[in-house]
Design a protein around this motif. Sequence first.
Motif, PDB file in Angstrom:
ATOM      1  N   MET A 142       0.304  -8.456  -5.442  1.00 52.21           N
ATOM      2  CA  MET A 142       1.291  -8.898  -4.462  1.00 52.21           C
ATOM      3  C   MET A 142       0.931 -10.291  -3.946  1.00 52.21           C
ATOM      4  SD  MET A 142       3.565  -6.612  -4.418  1.00 52.21           S
ATOM      5  CE  MET A 142       3.771  -4.953  -5.055  1.00 52.21           C
ATOM      6  N   SER A 144       6.881  -4.335 -10.206  1.00 47.34           N
ATOM      7  CA  SER A 144       5.697  -4.970  -9.582  1.00 47.34           C
ATOM      8  C   SER A 144       6.082  -6.274  -8.893  1.00 47.34           C
ATOM      9  CB  SER A 144       4.613  -5.228 -10.633  1.00 47.34           C
ATOM     10  OG  SER A 144       4.193  -4.021 -11.226  1.00 47.34           O
ATOM     11  N   ALA A 167       1.254  -3.408  -1.483  1.00 48.29           N
ATOM     12  CA  ALA A 167       2.450  -4.250  -1.426  1.00 48.29           C
ATOM     13  C   ALA A 167       2.458  -5.168  -0.208  1.00 48.29           C
ATOM     14  CB  ALA A 167       3.693  -3.378  -1.425  1.00 48.29           C
ATOM     15  N   THR A 168       2.971  -6.371  -0.409  1.00 50.46           N
ATOM     16  CA  THR A 168       3.335  -7.247   0.697  1.00 50.46           C
ATOM     17  C   THR A 168       4.771  -6.908   1.062  1.00 50.46           C
ATOM     18  OG1 THR A 168       1.936  -8.988  -0.228  1.00 50.46           O
ATOM     19  CG2 THR A 168       3.526  -9.648   1.463  1.00 50.46           C
ATOM     20  N   ALA A 169       5.031  -6.613   2.319  1.00 49.70           N
ATOM     21  CA  ALA A 169       6.350  -6.100   2.683  1.00 49.70           C
ATOM     22  C   ALA A 169       6.834  -6.682   3.996  1.00 49.70           C
ATOM     23  CB  ALA A 169       6.322  -4.571   2.761  1.00 49.70           C
ATOM     24  N   LEU A 222       3.574   2.055   0.258  1.00 52.83           N
ATOM     25  CA  LEU A 222       3.386   0.599   0.267  1.00 52.83           C
ATOM     26  C   LEU A 222       1.906   0.244   0.340  1.00 52.83           C
ATOM     27  CD1 LEU A 222       6.285  -0.400   2.691  1.00 52.83           C
ATOM     28  CD2 LEU A 222       6.147  -0.956   0.260  1.00 52.83           C
ATOM     29  N   SER A 265      -1.013 -11.303   2.147  1.00 54.86           N
ATOM     30  CA  SER A 265      -0.897 -10.477   0.955  1.00 54.86           C
ATOM     31  C   SER A 265      -1.348  -9.046   1.254  1.00 54.86           C
ATOM     32  CB  SER A 265      -1.755 -11.074  -0.164  1.00 54.86           C
ATOM     33  OG  SER A 265      -1.664 -10.284  -1.328  1.00 54.86           O
ATOM     34  N   ALA A 305       0.214   0.940  -2.986  1.00 54.59           N
ATOM     35  CA  ALA A 305       0.593  -0.048  -3.986  1.00 54.59           C
ATOM     36  C   ALA A 305       0.038  -1.432  -3.666  1.00 54.59           C
ATOM     37  CB  ALA A 305       2.117  -0.120  -4.093  1.00 54.59           C
ATOM     38  N   LEU A 352       9.619  -0.923  -6.373  1.00 49.38           N
ATOM     39  CA  LEU A 352       8.240  -1.187  -6.784  1.00 49.38           C
ATOM     40  C   LEU A 352       8.071  -1.229  -8.303  1.00 49.38           C
ATOM     41  CD1 LEU A 352       6.335   1.133  -4.254  1.00 49.38           C
ATOM     42  CD2 LEU A 352       6.388  -1.366  -4.231  1.00 49.38           C
ATOM     43  N   VAL A 392       8.243  -6.912  -1.108  1.00 53.46           N
ATOM     44  CA  VAL A 392       9.219  -5.838  -0.919  1.00 53.46           C
ATOM     45  C   VAL A 392       9.900  -6.034   0.430  1.00 53.46           C
ATOM     46  CG1 VAL A 392       9.585  -3.353  -0.702  1.00 53.46           C
ATOM     47  CG2 VAL A 392       7.888  -4.215  -2.330  1.00 53.46           C
TER      48      VAL A 392
END
Length: 345
Positions: free
Chosen positions: A1, A153, A187-189, A182, A28, A185, A150, A157
């Motif tokens: 991410m 990749s 994830a950056t959200a 999240l 990140s 994963a 997701l 998000v």
Amino acid sequence: MAELRIQGLSKHFGAHTVLRGIDLTVASGSLVAILGPSGSGKTTLLRLLCGFERADGGSIALNGRIVSSAADHVPPEQRRIGYVPQEGALFPHLSVAENIVFGLPRQERRARHRVQELLELVGLSADYANRPPQQLSGGQQQRVALARALAPSPALVLLDEPFSALDAALRAETREAVADALSAAGATAVLVTHDQSEALSMGHQVAVLWDGRLVQVASPEQLYRQPANPELARFIGDAVLLPGVAGNGQVQCALGTLALMGGMPQGPVQVLLRPEQIRLLPLSGASEARARVLEVIFYGHDACVRLRTGGVSPIELTARVPGHSSPVPGQEVALAIEGSVAAFA
């Protein structure tokens, strides 16, 4: 991410300015909740991040790559952004698995690339893969929508008020499942919401958008305990605001001498305390702050108690107490304040 960096972002429609010089960095792997009332510019900010609208000023960078500026505008499909809308927006004629892989290259769609892994990531078993969306609850549909976001990749998000259509119990359960997915994963959200509890419970940081400006970016605890101004204090949660005089780490007000948070202003102030800081005690002495119970609103796990203090200048205030220890209307109680309080000059 990837890290998201927004600098000086502005947008107007005709003579109406919607966003004014937005500066925001999302580290990140973290989740930032954008909180604001209707009309504050949340949807416009989301559309600029997606690339559906062009900014009038400033820049947006993903992992150091400029995707929006005065000179550049990367199309939405090239930004590597996953999007979770308000109501899932799954295709009813496709199975859960086909919805998840919909945005992938043809070969990966045929192979149902990562479907089982993604279902497990969002807390659903593999046997959901062949079901149609119509056989899922609202919360399950939102989890599938997240799995779809997701699947490629993405670098980022975006969650656009994804729990607003769910009932209270399902909202809390789905919120927790999405946050866990999240996090797992990495994830950056960015979560856009007008729900204060949602922003405070999910965001590593909360950014409050007010009339097109970011008025405060802080951790959930700091935002709740030390909001930037009285209006924001009322927006973030129930607030009790009283006049007082601050000095030497304390503040004098109608409820007595209270401990003041560090770095607070001195002199005449507005004192902020939250209803859950007010403790109701049996009467024990003449010098204590007293109040009479006007109304009790019972919620089960807790209750809101409306009170009026005595004296020549009575004030009305609200306390929040455990449901099992709520008083009765007409009862006279002593008041004690737990913890330190904030103040506004």
